[in-house]
Design an enzyme around this catalytic site. Sequence first.
Site, short mmCIF file in Angstrom:
data_model
loop_
_atom_site.label_atom_id
_atom_site.label_comp_id
_atom_site.label_asym_id
_atom_site.label_seq_id
_atom_site.Cartn_x
_atom_site.Cartn_y
_atom_site.Cartn_z
N GLU A 291 0.82 -1.21 0.00
CA GLU A 291 0.00 0.00 0.00
C GLU A 291 0.86 1.27 0.00
OE1 GLU A 291 -0.32 -2.43 2.22
OE2 GLU A 291 -2.27 -3.36 1.75
N GLY B 150 13.52 -3.56 -0.87
CA GLY B 150 13.34 -2.36 -1.69
C GLY B 150 14.01 -2.39 -3.04
N GLU B 151 14.34 -3.58 -3.57
CA GLU B 151 15.05 -3.66 -4.84
C GLU B 151 14.24 -4.40 -5.92
OE1 GLU B 151 19.75 -3.47 -3.71
OE2 GLU B 151 18.84 -5.47 -3.80
#
Length: 457
Positions: free
Chosen positions: A73, A346-347
Amino acid sequence: MTSRERFALVAYSMLWYALSPLILAYLLYRSIRQPDYRKHWGERFAYSLPSFEQIPADDFKGVIWVHTVSLGETRAATSLLQAIRRAYPDHRLLLSHGTPTGREAGAVILATLGYQKGQTLQLYLPYDSPWAIDRFFDRYRPKIGLIIETEVWPNLMNRAKSYNITMILLSARLSEKSLKKAMRYKHLIESALLAFKQILCQTEQDLKRIKIVAPDVYGVVCGNLKFDLELSQDLICQGKKWRAARPNAYQAHDARPATFRSSPAWVLAASTREGEEELLIDQWLSLSTETRAYVVLAIVPRHPQRFEQVAQLLERRCKGQWIRRTDPAFPQFQLPTMIVLGDSLGEMAAWYALSDVVVMGGSLINTGSQNLIEACAAGRPVILGPSIYNFEEAAEQAISAGAAIQTQTSEVLTLALELLENPKRLDAMGQAAKTFVAAHQGATARVLTAIEPYLTS
């Protein structure tokens, strides 16, 4: 509220107080795998809430509050947060979350928006007891609350009405599975839904299901914010660099398809859920030695707290044939290593850029598929298993557009290999994926139009 609804809300509130010790135990349990769950407990129970830095509130026109529960989200809200910064630079921004991964991603996003110091604040949304929610609203007094996707809390919505806070549910969705749960608690959920000024739904089907629970809500179809997410170009470049760094000792071999005689092909299992890695490894090990000589399987678990669990599984099943993303040797590695564990946060955009084809996690078991839209935005063909209820309409549209294919769980890697051996089809599906995403963008602009009257009055 009817007397029955009021009674249900009182019983629900008492249950929150009674379950507080169990909630603390749950946080401790989650913190075993994810230590960040031990932090900021004061926020979760509203005993200690942070403050905006000491800039006079009169310097701003009000507080815009955006709630994004978890990582998905929060990432979906990126384009909206950027648009709010441009449209309302004289407002403060309060960003709340429910999980550490969502909070971490939110901090990265806020750092890129260009707000002045003291203009933004992050925290966990307190649990849904009346006392905690009152403390939250007393402290921040938001002018508007924007809730992303599926967060509908009875006390939160009831108290928002008392504080005269405009509440809007954005990118709202309700699957058939969630509808059945909502109907079991209709006396709580219906009044909570009716407390929203507007409900902006992802699809017509989502709106129809919401209206089954609360026929009198004001709802419209606005689209899915996830289509508006722009992939990080830095991460895209990083993924391309990974791909350019071939495994050590990789050499041409006549048995390999011509396309992969100079560098291997990459199959990405993205956002996998517990149980799926075992299924994929079973399929992988059943492939011929010749096939595994030119294809690398990358597995990126959905939840970071599972990285070690999957690493242990790979060590048991594939000892000497796998490597971590965080290994100093990566992206170089020695053959016969042909499985890579994506154990960094986060990649995902980099993994998409690295891959040739994506197997979407969550779809192989009954968890409803993870978000396939980002993979399509990167121009990657997507293979889906049988379970797609979390993204049903987007998945079906992607399949119709030629951007994705659905198959049985036992066939996902076989299908991936068939695509790899057909470069023309692979390229056509990649182009179709980009076209599919472009055709469904625009939700952010429609949301801004919807909230404008409440922020300019």
